[in-house]
Write a protein that holds these residues in place. Structure first.
Motif, mmCIF file in Angstrom:
data_model
loop_
_atom_site.group_PDB
_atom_site.id
_atom_site.type_symbol
_atom_site.label_atom_id
_atom_site.label_comp_id
_atom_site.label_asym_id
_atom_site.label_seq_id
_atom_site.Cartn_x
_atom_site.Cartn_y
_atom_site.Cartn_z
ATOM 1 N N ASP A 5 -44.669 33.194 9.437
ATOM 2 C CA ASP A 5 -43.679 33.222 8.363
ATOM 3 C C ASP A 5 -42.594 34.252 8.643
ATOM 4 O OD1 ASP A 5 -44.970 31.245 7.031
ATOM 5 O OD2 ASP A 5 -46.047 32.577 5.647
ATOM 6 N N ARG A 6 -43.003 35.412 9.204
ATOM 7 C CA ARG A 6 -42.019 36.459 9.510
ATOM 8 C C ARG A 6 -41.064 35.994 10.604
ATOM 9 N NH1 ARG A 6 -45.842 41.891 9.668
ATOM 10 N NH2 ARG A 6 -46.088 42.123 7.391
ATOM 11 N N ILE A 7 -41.611 35.350 11.641
ATOM 12 C CA ILE A 7 -40.769 34.840 12.732
ATOM 13 C C ILE A 7 -39.800 33.789 12.212
ATOM 14 C CG2 ILE A 7 -40.799 33.530 14.897
ATOM 15 C CD1 ILE A 7 -43.468 34.888 15.530
ATOM 16 N N THR A 8 -40.306 32.881 11.371
ATOM 17 C CA THR A 8 -39.460 31.836 10.795
ATOM 18 C C THR A 8 -38.347 32.447 9.962
ATOM 19 O OG1 THR A 8 -41.325 30.331 10.718
ATOM 20 C CG2 THR A 8 -39.444 29.778 9.359
ATOM 21 N N THR A 13 -32.708 33.757 9.279
ATOM 22 C CA THR A 13 -31.703 34.778 8.992
ATOM 23 C C THR A 13 -30.617 34.763 10.060
ATOM 24 O OG1 THR A 13 -33.331 36.188 7.903
ATOM 25 C CG2 THR A 13 -31.320 37.237 8.609
ATOM 26 N N PHE A 14 -31.021 34.648 11.321
ATOM 27 C CA PHE A 14 -30.049 34.551 12.399
ATOM 28 C C PHE A 14 -29.197 33.300 12.242
ATOM 29 C CE2 PHE A 14 -29.105 32.438 16.463
ATOM 30 C CZ PHE A 14 -28.126 33.291 16.925
ATOM 31 N N GLN A 15 -29.831 32.179 11.904
ATOM 32 C CA GLN A 15 -29.106 30.938 11.735
ATOM 33 C C GLN A 15 -28.047 31.065 10.646
ATOM 34 O OE1 GLN A 15 -29.687 29.511 14.518
ATOM 35 N NE2 GLN A 15 -30.160 27.478 13.748
ATOM 36 N N ARG A 17 -26.651 33.884 9.618
ATOM 37 C CA ARG A 17 -25.597 34.788 10.092
ATOM 38 C C ARG A 17 -24.674 34.062 11.064
ATOM 39 N NH1 ARG A 17 -29.889 38.501 10.755
ATOM 40 N NH2 ARG A 17 -29.774 38.238 13.023
ATOM 41 N N ALA A 18 -25.263 33.299 11.964
ATOM 42 C CA ALA A 18 -24.466 32.557 12.942
ATOM 43 C C ALA A 18 -23.508 31.591 12.249
ATOM 44 C CB ALA A 18 -25.388 31.799 13.895
ATOM 45 N N GLN A 19 -23.997 30.933 11.209
ATOM 46 C CA GLN A 19 -23.144 30.005 10.464
ATOM 47 C C GLN A 19 -21.984 30.750 9.813
ATOM 48 O OE1 GLN A 19 -25.210 27.673 7.525
ATOM 49 N NE2 GLN A 19 -23.363 26.697 6.764
ATOM 50 N N LYS A 20 -22.285 31.940 9.244
ATOM 51 C CA LYS A 20 -21.236 32.745 8.610
ATOM 52 C C LYS A 20 -20.220 33.224 9.635
ATOM 53 C CE LYS A 20 -19.373 34.881 5.110
ATOM 54 N NZ LYS A 20 -18.740 34.117 4.002
ATOM 55 N N ILE A 21 -20.702 33.632 10.790
ATOM 56 C CA ILE A 21 -19.817 34.090 11.865
ATOM 57 C C ILE A 21 -18.869 32.979 12.297
ATOM 58 C CG2 ILE A 21 -19.750 34.806 14.297
ATOM 59 C CD1 ILE A 21 -22.375 36.364 13.707
ATOM 60 N N LEU A 22 -19.409 31.783 12.471
ATOM 61 C CA LEU A 22 -18.585 30.640 12.882
ATOM 62 C C LEU A 22 -17.561 30.283 11.805
ATOM 63 C CD1 LEU A 22 -21.269 28.365 14.589
ATOM 64 C CD2 LEU A 22 -19.493 29.740 15.700
ATOM 65 N N LYS A 39 -19.671 41.402 6.038
ATOM 66 C CA LYS A 39 -19.755 40.070 5.444
ATOM 67 C C LYS A 39 -21.186 39.524 5.417
ATOM 68 C CE LYS A 39 -15.344 39.175 4.645
ATOM 69 N NZ LYS A 39 -14.826 38.873 3.288
ATOM 70 N N THR A 40 -22.009 39.918 6.393
ATOM 71 C CA THR A 40 -23.369 39.377 6.478
ATOM 72 C C THR A 40 -24.434 40.315 5.927
ATOM 73 O OG1 THR A 40 -23.695 40.273 8.710
ATOM 74 C CG2 THR A 40 -22.770 38.048 8.530
ATOM 75 N N GLY A 41 -24.078 41.597 5.768
ATOM 76 C CA GLY A 41 -25.060 42.563 5.295
ATOM 77 C C GLY A 41 -25.996 43.039 6.383
ATOM 78 N N ALA A 42 -25.718 42.663 7.635
ATOM 79 C CA ALA A 42 -26.550 43.084 8.766
ATOM 80 C C ALA A 42 -25.967 44.345 9.406
ATOM 81 C CB ALA A 42 -26.629 41.961 9.795
#
Length: 260
Positions: A5-8, A13-15, A17-22, A39-42
């Motif tokens: 669950d943690r890996i998922t 979360t990366f997905q 962020r990637a969508q927001k970046i694009l 913008k992403t909070g990361a």
């Protein structure tokens, strides 16, 4: 199950962020790490890792301090648009470079950054060989003798290109060439098109000393075409300092640092 669950969760979360970046790249063309972190909070460390992963998957181009939309690098950028970017830095860089231009010099000028050199050399009795129409216009009625390279005119870039231009350049020898590129990394030099790269190479081959004029946005940036390694560059004039610049010095390039 908990580990899965943690890996998922991390993957999703990366997905996101990637969508927001694009989405931000689509809206602005180019974004900075600080902007993306906000913008992403990361964290900025996480964003750098995300950008590296996305660049490896050819979703974007990494630049110094951020990323750029791939399609924007393929499209030709007009001279007017390029010339108006980072004017303060370009002026400081060109003022520094102009200090090395002596009376009687024969020089090549190419590129939107190098265009800003004109204001600092108008009173020098020198010869300028250029393919840039704005450079010719700027240096008219000055102490400078102008040699305009012949060939086909690119109305968008306001520059002369083509095989005739290369033949023209090959007839002359310059003491110095003041050139610009779309990007420079420790791996080499990058251009937005083959025509731009070929003109840069033609001038470099006919010059005793090559000055590369690059504001900080060009350092660490790749582009459409890697056209040569760093061996043709003698002097880099830039407003960037730190580890990135020291890497170029380790390659045998003299760096002229400029403070804004």
């Amino acid at each position: 199950m908990i580990i899965f669950d943690r890996i998922t969760s991390l993957y999703m979360t990366f997905q996101k962020r990637a969508q927001k970046i694009l989405e931000l790249l689509e809206a602005f063309g180019e974004v900075e790490i600080r902007q993306l972190a906000k913008k992403t909070g990361a964290s900025e460390v996480t964003i750098r890792r995300d950008l590296s992963t996305m660049a490896a998957n050819k979703l974007l181009y990494r630049t110094h301090g951020g990323a750029m939309k791939i399609s924007d690098l393929i499209k030709p950028v007009s001279f007017a648009n390029k010339a108006e970017v980072n004017i303060k830095a370009k002026d400081a860089i060109c003022k520094k470079a102009a200090e090395d231009i002596a009376e009687g010099d024969v020089i090549f000028i190419d590129g939107s950054t190098a265009f800003r050199l004109c204001q600092f050399i108008k009173n020098k009795k020198i010869k300028v060989i250029t393919n840039s129409l704005p450079v010719v216009n700027e240096l008219q009625h000055s102490a400078v003798s102008i040699n305009l390279i012949g060939g086909e005119v690119d109305p968008n870039r306001q520059a002369v290109h083509g095989s005739m231009a290369h033949e023209h350049i090959a007839r002359y020898r310059a003491s110095k060439a003041f050139l610009g590129v779309d990007g420079i990394t420790v791996e080499g030099l990058y251009a937005g098109s083959e025509r731009e790269a070929s003109n840069t190479m033609a001038m470099a081959s006919q010059s005793d000393c090559i000055y590369l004029l690059c504001d900080a946005s060009k350092i660490g940036k790749t582009s459409y075409l890697k056209f040569h390694d760093l061996s043709i560059v003698n002097i880099l004039v830039t407003n960037l300092s730190g580890p990135e610049v020291r890497e170029f010095e380790s390659k045998g390039i003299a760096v002229y640092p400029v403070r804004l």
